[in-house]
Design an enzyme around this catalytic site. Structure first.
Site: not given
Length: 138
Positions: A5, A54, A72, A115
């Site tokens: 994550h 998370e 990003h 993005e």
């Protein structure tokens, strides 16, 4: 090695969940409230079993800065024009419109850059996107 994550700190959990779930379409996969540490972890994904984001929300107020230095997150979408329209209808500013039918940028409520990339080939140029100017930075 397995990617698990990406953690993002958020100031307003409700605003962030609204953006990521109702705006981008992610789903909450699990949540953990840690009273001793005074924080909440909320895990989001495009679908259960997929890589997660998370969201970490500290219960004590704090001001977060430097969202752009994170870089990003990138999400592939089925129709970039429809996703951008949906986000605009949800009150999100499209910072870098999908003029090329391929790529757009927005920011979360905590200023993380997101993005959006068109799945497959770029879509044919379409108004109002083709002539829309950038807003701010992403």
């Amino acid at each position: 090695m397995k990617y698990l994550h990406t953690m993002l700190r958020v100031e307003d959990l409700d605003a962030s969940l609204d953006f990521f779930c109702n705006g981008l379409g992610l789903v909450e996969t699990k949540r953990k409230e840690v009273e001793k540490g005074r924080f909440t972890l909320v895990f989001l994904a495009t679908a259960p079993g997929e890589p997660e984001i998370e969201l970490t929300w500290n219960w004590d107020p704090e001001t977060l800065t430097g969202g752009r230095n994170f870089g990003h997150l990138a999400f592939e979408v089925d129709d970039i024009y429809e996703k951008c329209k949906h986000l605009m209808d949800h009150g999100v500013t499209i910072l870098r419109p999908p003029r090329d039918g391929r790529m757009a940028f927005v920011r979360s409520p905590d200023q993380q850059s997101i993005e959006l990339l068109q799945k497959g080939d770029a879509l044919p140029h379409r108004e109002p996107w083709a002539s829309m100017e950038n807003t701010g930075d992403w």
